[in-house]
Scaffold this active site. Structure first.
Site, short mmCIF file in Angstrom:
data_model
loop_
_atom_site.label_atom_id
_atom_site.label_comp_id
_atom_site.label_asym_id
_atom_site.label_seq_id
_atom_site.Cartn_x
_atom_site.Cartn_y
_atom_site.Cartn_z
N CYS A 89 0.84 -1.19 0.00
CA CYS A 89 0.00 0.00 0.00
C CYS A 89 0.88 1.25 0.00
O CYS A 89 0.67 2.18 0.75
CB CYS A 89 -0.97 -0.01 1.17
SG CYS A 89 -0.23 -0.42 2.74
N GLY A 90 1.91 1.22 -0.81
CA GLY A 90 2.75 2.41 -0.97
C GLY A 90 3.49 2.73 0.31
O GLY A 90 3.86 1.84 1.07
#
Lengths: 288, 141
Positions: A89-90
């Site tokens: 998720c980054g």
């Protein structure tokens, strides 16, 4: 004809990756919508309980609850860190941990000890070496219930009650919008009273049933739990949003990569054909 | 016009009811309560049971709540419903579990480190395998 077999396999494998990232993007998008709804749904409770506490702090009750009083000196702080269960998720969790570490360092510089309460697998994995972990809970899923959090929160509250902790903060990702999530550190205990509403600023008090102390304790515990729950729900919305954006970027990058490789492949194929023709022509010329 | 009072019933996970009412019935810890508009400020715990809202249009709404808090101000009533079934020993058990998990993790830390090491070795082995495969492809041509 075996021209550019490696390139073709490479393109195929990137296409497969792209399929996965695209699917994850779509799943994250639909989950984000639900997570946002859940986030909105839990707001009225937090707002209401806040207003009740606001009324309380104006009501001059005869009993002052320890949760509402600032301590004179702070020796030990509890941090409740809310992180996601899964990665991909980054920079969401990384940014959150950076903020957490910064806060821990700031406290230690002042000579204050830090205890941790970890929510979410990522935080458990990363932060357990950084401080004394009092409680942890993971695998909450996409729709956590307040039930899952009561235990961990109670550990921290008990420590606060017994005077081991002098302050409790909660660290979570704040959902600004789909593109932006901001790690934020909020003070949970002692509860900071809102500004006094002038209209109600006369001497009055509630009737308490059964006793002020019991009712207040229950109310304040619920308040703390709802704040942590709010943090968890917001963090999930952040996670899905961040994943959606990260996966979109990954799909786009995969597309670019495929384009480049396709060009290389076409050129190689063209070159091979040209070479073959020239060989045939050359051969024919030599025979005749 | 009859007197009305604004009623909010909220739980931590959702908003349940919001609107005006003529009267609200709830089962408080010290006994059942019937609250009319302009009641004196009151803060009480609620037992698991039903909350009955008499709406202004004469209809009655029933809600079952598993405990909670009730706040009464002269012009608004707020029911903070619990989503969880609360009992002191239940909470205690949950707290113990959370603590145990932390201790368990601490005890298992050695195991985790081994895991990290194993993971590193696995990655190295994979990289080697890939390199060998690449080499094989090149020489196979």
């Amino acid at each position: 004809m075996a021209v550019g077999k490696e390139i073709r396999t490479k393109i195929k494998s990137i296409q497969n990756t792209q399929k996965i990232t695209r699917a994850m993007e779509m799943v994250a998008a639909s989950k984000m919508r639900k997570a946002q709804q859940r986030m909105q749904a839990s707001r009225p409770y937090a707002k209401k309980i806040r207003s009740v506490i606001g009324h309380l702090s104006q009501a001059h009750p005869e009993y002052r609850h320890p949760y509402l009083q600032e301590k004179e000196s702070i020796k030990r702080v509890g941090l409740i860190v809310v992180s996601s269960d899964r990665g991909l998720c980054g920079g969401l969790n990384t940014n959150l941990f950076k903020a957490t570490v910064k806060s821990i360092r700031a406290w230690r510089d002042e000579g204050v000890e830090v205890d941790l309460c970890l929510i979410g697998q990522k935080g458990i994995g990363f932060l357990k070496r950084l401080g004394n972990v009092r409680a942890q809970v993971g695998h909450l899923g996409d729709a956590p219930s307040i039930n899952d959090l009561i235990g961990s929160v109670k550990v921290m509250l008990d420590a606060f009650d017994s005077g081991e902790l002098d302050r409790i903060d909660v660290v979570y990702n704040e959902f600004v919008n789909t593109m932006t999530q901001k790690p934020s550190v909020d003070q949970l205990l002692p509860i900071q009273a809102d500004e006094v509403d002038e209209e109600l600023k006369h001497h009055w008090d509630y009737l308490y049933e059964p006793e002020a102390k019991d009712v207040l304790t229950d109310l304040l515990v619920r308040y703390v739990e709802s704040q942590v729950y709010q943090g968890v729900v917001e963090n999930i919305a952040c996670e899905q949003a961040a994943r959606m954006v990260a996966m979109k970027a990954a799909s786009d990058n995969a597309g670019d990569l495929i384009g480049d490789l396709q060009l290389v492949y076409n050129k190689a194929r063209q070159a091979a054909i040209t070479q073959e023709i020239s060989e045939i022509v050359g051969g024919a010329a030599a025979v005749s | 016009m009859t007197m009305t009072v604004h009623v909010d019933i909220v739980s931590a996970e959702s908003e349940i009811f919001s609107g005006t009412a003529k009267m609200v019935h709830a089962s408080g810890e010290m006994g059942d309560l019937g609250i009319l508009p302009r009641h004196a400020p009151l803060l009480t715990k609620l037992k698991p049971g039903e909350v009955r809202v008499e709406r202004t249009d004469g209809e009655e709404d029933f809600y079952y709540i598993s405990g909670g808090m009730l706040e009464v101000q002269p012009h608004c009533i707020t029911v903070l419903a619990d989503t969880a079934i609360r009992a002191k020993d239940l909470d205690e058990a949950a707290a113990k579990q959370a603590k145990e998990r932390a201790e368990q993790a601490l005890r298992d830390q050695k195991g985790e480190i081994d895991l990290a090491q194993a993971e590193r070795e696995l990655v190295q082995a994979l990289a080697q395998l890939q390199a060998i495969q690449k080499l094989r492809k090149k020489t196979g041509r």
